[in-house]
Design a protein around this motif. Structure first.
Motif, PDB file in Angstrom:
ATOM      1  N   HIS A   1       2.040  19.716 -18.065  1.00 11.17           N
ATOM      2  CA  HIS A   1       1.254  18.780 -18.873  1.00 11.17           C
ATOM      3  C   HIS A   1       0.672  17.676 -17.986  1.00 11.17           C
ATOM      4  CE1 HIS A   1      -0.169  17.100 -22.586  1.00 11.17           C
ATOM      5  NE2 HIS A   1       0.354  15.932 -22.303  1.00 11.17           N
TER       6      HIS A   1
ATOM      7  N   GLN B   1      -4.220  24.249 -28.011  1.00  8.25           N
ATOM      8  CA  GLN B   1      -5.072  23.118 -27.678  1.00  8.25           C
ATOM      9  C   GLN B   1      -6.526  23.577 -27.603  1.00  8.25           C
ATOM     10  OE1 GLN B   1      -3.553  20.524 -24.485  1.00  8.25           O
ATOM     11  NE2 GLN B   1      -1.668  21.722 -24.487  1.00  8.25           N
TER      12      GLN B   1
ATOM     13  N   LEU C   1      -5.142  19.906 -32.656  1.00 13.09           N
ATOM     14  CA  LEU C   1      -3.938  20.526 -32.102  1.00 13.09           C
ATOM     15  C   LEU C   1      -3.352  21.449 -33.159  1.00 13.09           C
ATOM     16  CD1 LEU C   1      -2.311  20.195 -29.403  1.00 13.09           C
ATOM     17  CD2 LEU C   1      -0.781  18.687 -30.671  1.00 13.09           C
TER      18      LEU C   1
ATOM     19  N   PRO D   1       2.431  15.502 -26.295  1.00 15.34           N
ATOM     20  CA  PRO D   1       1.392  15.881 -27.254  1.00 15.34           C
ATOM     21  C   PRO D   1       1.935  16.323 -28.606  1.00 15.34           C
ATOM     22  CG  PRO D   1       1.704  17.603 -25.623  1.00 15.34           C
ATOM     23  CD  PRO D   1       2.540  16.435 -25.177  1.00 15.34           C
TER      24      PRO D   1
END
Length: 237
Positions: A160, A76, A58, A173
């Motif tokens: 998400h 991502q 990430l 995340p």
């Protein structure tokens, strides 16, 4: 890059269709490296010596002025950044760091530009990456300018969830302070917005988000297909 790493990287969208000989030439001078979390990859104003391809992990793109800092994007896998600076041979307008342990492919910018000049299929793939990045920026600006902070948060949570096959429970995340910065909010405003969403079908337990009533949340968020849903096929803007 090690021989054992090449098949995995060759499948990435940027390289899949290009000339195998050109691809091998790029791979011969590229590096697939593992980085720890919170490592700065490059700074604003530095020359773009490498194209970065996030394979696992990430990342965060951010910028700052004086004592102020803001998150521009959360990266991502599998994602390319920042191709525009590499292609134009210009300084970075954003900085980057890892948010989690990550594997990143580093492709020398000069070698990539030379390969683009020699391989039209690579150039076509690169232009699609640039177009997708531009369209993503337009979506982000529309989200920021057309919505109140709590609406931006609601739609972010719905996006998400969709990425996780409409999961009703998931872990954020990124840290809440990073999420707040991404959405153009202060941490305090983010906390208030999470509280406001309690009446619209969302419950938060630490970093865990629980969507208890998706229909109610969607009725409040009013997701827009052109802002909140990614392109499935290449589209001219």
């Amino acid at each position: 890059m090690r021989d054992g790493e090449k098949p995995e990287i060759a499948k990435l969208p940027l390289f899949a269709a290009m000339n195998p000989e050109q691809r091998e030439a790029i791979f011969a001078v590229s590096y697939l490296q593992a980085f720890p979390a919170q490592l700065e990859l490059f700074r604003v104003g530095e020359r773009a010596d490498f194209l970065h391809v996030l394979v696992d992990g990430l990342g965060e793109l951010f910028t700052s002025t004086g004592s102020r800092e803001t998150t521009m994007a959360v990266v991502q896998p599998v994602s390319v950044f920042i191709l525009a600076a590499v292609y134009t041979d210009m300084p970075y307008l954003m900085a980057a760091r890892t948010l989690a342990p990550s594997r990143i492919l580093l492709i020398p910018a000069k070698a990539l530009r030379e390969a683009m000049n020699a391989d039209p299929l690579l150039l076509k793939a690169a232009m699609y990456e640039l177009s997708a990045g531009y369209r993503g920026l337009v979506r982000s600006l529309g989200d920021m300018k057309l919505r109140q902070s709590v609406e931006r948060l609601a739609n972010n949570l719905l996006r998400h969830s969709r990425q996780l096959d409409n999961a009703e429970r998931f872990i954020l995340p990124v840290e809440k302070r990073t999420l707040a910065s991404l959405l153009g909010m202060t941490p305090e405003s983010l906390s208030r917005s999470f509280g406001a969403l309690a009446t619209h079908g969302v419950r938060v337990d630490g970093a865990e988000v629980i969507i208890e009533d998706r229909e109610k949340l969607e009725a409040f968020a009013k997701p827009d297909a052109l802002i909140d849903f990614p392109d499935v096929t290449p589209v001219s803007i």
